[in-house]
Design an enzyme around this catalytic site. Structure first.
Site, PDB file in Angstrom:
ATOM      1  N   TYR A  10       0.980  -0.981  -0.042  1.00 46.11           N
ATOM      2  CA  TYR A  10       0.118  -0.046   0.035  1.00 46.11           C
ATOM      3  C   TYR A  10       0.945   1.078  -0.007  1.00 46.11           C
ATOM      4  O   TYR A  10       0.787   1.989  -0.829  1.00 46.11           O
ATOM      5  CB  TYR A  10      -0.921   0.040   1.371  1.00 46.11           C
ATOM      6  CG  TYR A  10      -1.690   1.387   1.474  1.00 46.11           C
ATOM      7  CD1 TYR A  10      -2.361   2.068   0.497  1.00 46.11           C
ATOM      8  CD2 TYR A  10      -1.550   1.706   2.730  1.00 46.11           C
ATOM      9  CE1 TYR A  10      -3.039   2.860   0.852  1.00 46.11           C
ATOM     10  CE2 TYR A  10      -2.166   2.837   3.188  1.00 46.11           C
ATOM     11  CZ  TYR A  10      -2.809   3.495   2.264  1.00 46.11           C
ATOM     12  OH  TYR A  10      -3.408   4.878   2.440  1.00 46.11           O
TER      13      TYR A  10
ATOM     14  N   GLY B 299       0.954  -7.159  -0.633  1.00 51.15           N
ATOM     15  CA  GLY B 299       1.274  -6.213  -1.764  1.00 51.15           C
ATOM     16  C   GLY B 299       0.268  -6.978  -2.889  1.00 51.15           C
ATOM     17  O   GLY B 299       0.083  -8.220  -2.974  1.00 51.15           O
TER      18      GLY B 299
ATOM     19  N   ASP C 143      11.404 -12.800  -0.815  1.00 56.28           N
ATOM     20  CA  ASP C 143      11.307 -12.566   0.488  1.00 56.28           C
ATOM     21  C   ASP C 143      12.196 -12.180   1.071  1.00 56.28           C
ATOM     22  O   ASP C 143      13.490 -12.479   0.898  1.00 56.28           O
ATOM     23  CB  ASP C 143      10.830 -14.021   1.114  1.00 56.28           C
ATOM     24  CG  ASP C 143       9.904 -14.084   2.181  1.00 56.28           C
ATOM     25  OD1 ASP C 143       8.945 -14.245   2.443  1.00 56.28           O
ATOM     26  OD2 ASP C 143      10.692 -13.559   3.121  1.00 56.28           O
TER      27      ASP C 143
ATOM     28  N   ASN D 151       9.760 -11.632  10.699  1.00 59.19           N
ATOM     29  CA  ASN D 151       9.611 -10.727   9.512  1.00 59.19           C
ATOM     30  C   ASN D 151      10.301  -9.239   9.552  1.00 59.19           C
ATOM     31  O   ASN D 151      11.050  -8.920   8.953  1.00 59.19           O
ATOM     32  CB  ASN D 151       7.953 -10.690   9.007  1.00 59.19           C
ATOM     33  CG  ASN D 151       7.906 -10.089   7.707  1.00 59.19           C
ATOM     34  OD1 ASN D 151       8.595 -10.837   6.703  1.00 59.19           O
ATOM     35  ND2 ASN D 151       7.582  -9.020   7.509  1.00 59.19           N
TER      36      ASN D 151
ATOM     37  N   TYR E 179       4.665  -4.619  17.883  1.00 64.45           N
ATOM     38  CA  TYR E 179       4.929  -3.974  16.511  1.00 64.45           C
ATOM     39  C   TYR E 179       5.933  -2.802  16.554  1.00 64.45           C
ATOM     40  O   TYR E 179       6.801  -2.389  15.840  1.00 64.45           O
ATOM     41  CB  TYR E 179       3.584  -3.757  15.884  1.00 64.45           C
ATOM     42  CG  TYR E 179       3.704  -2.531  14.812  1.00 64.45           C
ATOM     43  CD1 TYR E 179       4.123  -2.945  13.506  1.00 64.45           C
ATOM     44  CD2 TYR E 179       3.223  -1.388  15.038  1.00 64.45           C
ATOM     45  CE1 TYR E 179       4.413  -2.074  12.255  1.00 64.45           C
ATOM     46  CE2 TYR E 179       3.314  -0.454  13.547  1.00 64.45           C
ATOM     47  CZ  TYR E 179       4.032  -0.833  12.855  1.00 64.45           C
ATOM     48  OH  TYR E 179       4.207   0.235  11.706  1.00 64.45           O
TER      49      TYR E 179
ATOM     50  N   PHE F 104       2.669   8.717  10.964  1.00 66.18           N
ATOM     51  CA  PHE F 104       1.327   8.692  11.768  1.00 66.18           C
ATOM     52  C   PHE F 104       0.637   7.819  11.074  1.00 66.18           C
ATOM     53  O   PHE F 104       0.760   6.995  10.657  1.00 66.18           O
ATOM     54  CB  PHE F 104       0.983  10.304  12.281  1.00 66.18           C
ATOM     55  CG  PHE F 104       2.081  10.666  13.268  1.00 66.18           C
ATOM     56  CD1 PHE F 104       3.353  10.822  13.123  1.00 66.18           C
ATOM     57  CD2 PHE F 104       1.322  10.760  14.553  1.00 66.18           C
ATOM     58  CE1 PHE F 104       4.163  11.098  14.267  1.00 66.18           C
ATOM     59  CE2 PHE F 104       2.456  11.086  15.889  1.00 66.18           C
ATOM     60  CZ  PHE F 104       3.818  11.076  15.373  1.00 66.18           C
TER      61      PHE F 104
ATOM     62  N   ILE G  93     -17.325   1.528  16.452  1.00 66.49           N
ATOM     63  CA  ILE G  93     -16.702   2.721  16.933  1.00 66.49           C
ATOM     64  C   ILE G  93     -16.002   2.463  18.038  1.00 66.49           C
ATOM     65  O   ILE G  93     -16.944   2.198  19.106  1.00 66.49           O
ATOM     66  CB  ILE G  93     -17.371   4.255  16.957  1.00 66.49           C
ATOM     67  CG1 ILE G  93     -17.561   4.633  15.500  1.00 66.49           C
ATOM     68  CG2 ILE G  93     -16.672   5.217  17.642  1.00 66.49           C
ATOM     69  CD1 ILE G  93     -18.442   5.810  15.121  1.00 66.49           C
TER      70      ILE G  93
ATOM     71  N   ASP H 168      -5.496   1.785  23.039  1.00 71.08           N
ATOM     72  CA  ASP H 168      -5.791   3.052  22.166  1.00 71.08           C
ATOM     73  C   ASP H 168      -5.579   4.215  23.218  1.00 71.08           C
ATOM     74  O   ASP H 168      -5.978   4.141  24.248  1.00 71.08           O
ATOM     75  CB  ASP H 168      -7.184   3.155  21.710  1.00 71.08           C
ATOM     76  CG  ASP H 168      -7.261   2.502  20.320  1.00 71.08           C
ATOM     77  OD1 ASP H 168      -6.239   2.037  19.761  1.00 71.08           O
ATOM     78  OD2 ASP H 168      -8.255   2.359  19.744  1.00 71.08           O
TER      79      ASP H 168
END
Ligand code: UDP
Length: 325
Positions: free
Chosen positions: A12, A37, A52, A92, A141, A169, A207, A285
């Site tokens: 992306y 991808g 890879d 990865n 992550y 961001f 939401i 969050d």
């Protein structure tokens, strides 16, 4: 004309980065395993090598062709998944990057531009967040990305590879000129999910919380258009060439958009009802995450052009609308 190796260039963000380098006449080679991808995102002007990042011999063989820089965007990026499948992210993101660094080192590639993330900061101590904000990731992550930034620092010290770590961001939107149409597989971010509701693939958007301390109670994020991010990569590469020193820099719009206002704009742009349901807050969050991008402006002359809510939504709808029922 520069020769650029884009690892993860069919993804992306990668496909937008490839487009930006091609647009100014550079020579681009894409290395991608097509796990997330897609072929549709490859351009005829670029050379494509399917491979890879865990294939260290394959990477090195390609790197030896000789490049002015390697752009590294090949990573898993779902923060939630990284908390339940950390091994996948270790292998990865970290092992794969070590292979890339070793290939660059052995082949003598002098520069690396790396996709880092605001997730390296963890919970905000202050808003907006600039590059001096403490780094204390709250998901695995973000930890992998911070570790890679540290590896880059060591490969610079020991091997002289200059790097730009770009702390994105919330990446959103699609090429404003409509040249990139390959959809992300299994998207997990807000705007693609809003689009999936708009086209009828999902019945409603959940939401995650409407009781935050924000103007409408929903979470506020800094969404930055992928074409602006792509421009940031080109500028970061030029900086490494002209300044010959490394750089760690935020790329954000400095504007906070709430989940509710994103939905409101999407309803207007798409003309679709986009039903929502209020769900519990998502663990991990924060209420508000907004960048300071002053350093990118000062050092790179970078200024977002497409990161207003309307353009983010409209450019994404351009790609999704054909799929609407
Ligand atoms: N969000 C939401 N519903 C969804 C997906 C995301 O309410 O189905 C919210 C999320 O809680 C956050 C914002 O949208 O406030 C952006 O989330 P995303 O996962 O896209 O990116 P993050 O900020 O977590 O990196």
């Amino acid at each position: 004309m520069s020769s650029i190796l884009v690892v993860g260039g069919a993804g992306y963000i990668g496909s937008h980065v490839v487009r930006a380098f091609l647009d100014r006449g550079d020579s681009v080679t894409v290395y991608d395993n097509l796990s997330s991808g897609c072929r549709e995102n490859l351009f005829g002007e670029a050379t494509f090598v399917q491979g890879d990042i865990l294939d260290s011999a394959g990477l090195l063989g390609l790197a030896r062709a000789g490049f002015d820089a390697l752009i590294h965007l090949a990573a898993f990026k779902a923060a939630g998944e990284s908390m339940v499948a950390p091994e996948k992210y270790s292998v990865n993101n970290i092992c794969g990057t070590i292979n890339i660094l070793n290939a660059a080192s052995e082949a003598g590639i002098p520069r690396i531009v790396f996709s880092s993330t605001a997730a390296v900061y963890g919970s905000p101590h202050r808003i907006p967040m600039d590059e001096t904000h403490p780094t204390d990731p709250i998901n695995y992550y973000g930890f992998t990305k911070l570790e890679i930034e540290r590896l880059l620092g060591w490969y610079e010290r020991l091997r002289g590879i200059r790097f730009a770590a770009l702390r994105y961001f919330n990446a959103a939107g699609y090429d404003a000129a409509g040249r990139i149409n390959g959809l992300e597989r299994n998207p997990q971010n807000l705007l693609p999910l809003v689009m999936e509701v708009a086209i009828g693939v999902r019945p409603f958007l959940s939401i995650f919380g409407n009781d935050y301390d924000t103007p409408d109670g929903t979470g506020v994020r800094d969404y930055v258009h992928v074409s602006d991010l792509a421009d940031g990569h080109v500028r970061a590469y030029d900086f490494l060439v002209s300044q010959n020193r490394s750089l760690t820099v935020n790329l954000g719009s400095e504007k906070g958009i709430s989940v509710q206002s994103m939905v409101d704009v999407a309803r207007r742009v798409t003309g679709k009802p986009i039903p929502v349901r209020i769900a519990a807050r998502r663990p991990g969050d924060s209420a508000v995450i907004v960048a300071s991008s002053g350093k990118a402006a000062d050092v790179l002359g970078w200024k977002p052009k497409y990161s207003d809510c309307e353009t983010l939504v409209a450019s994404t709808w351009n790609v999704y609308r054909d799929l609407a029922n």
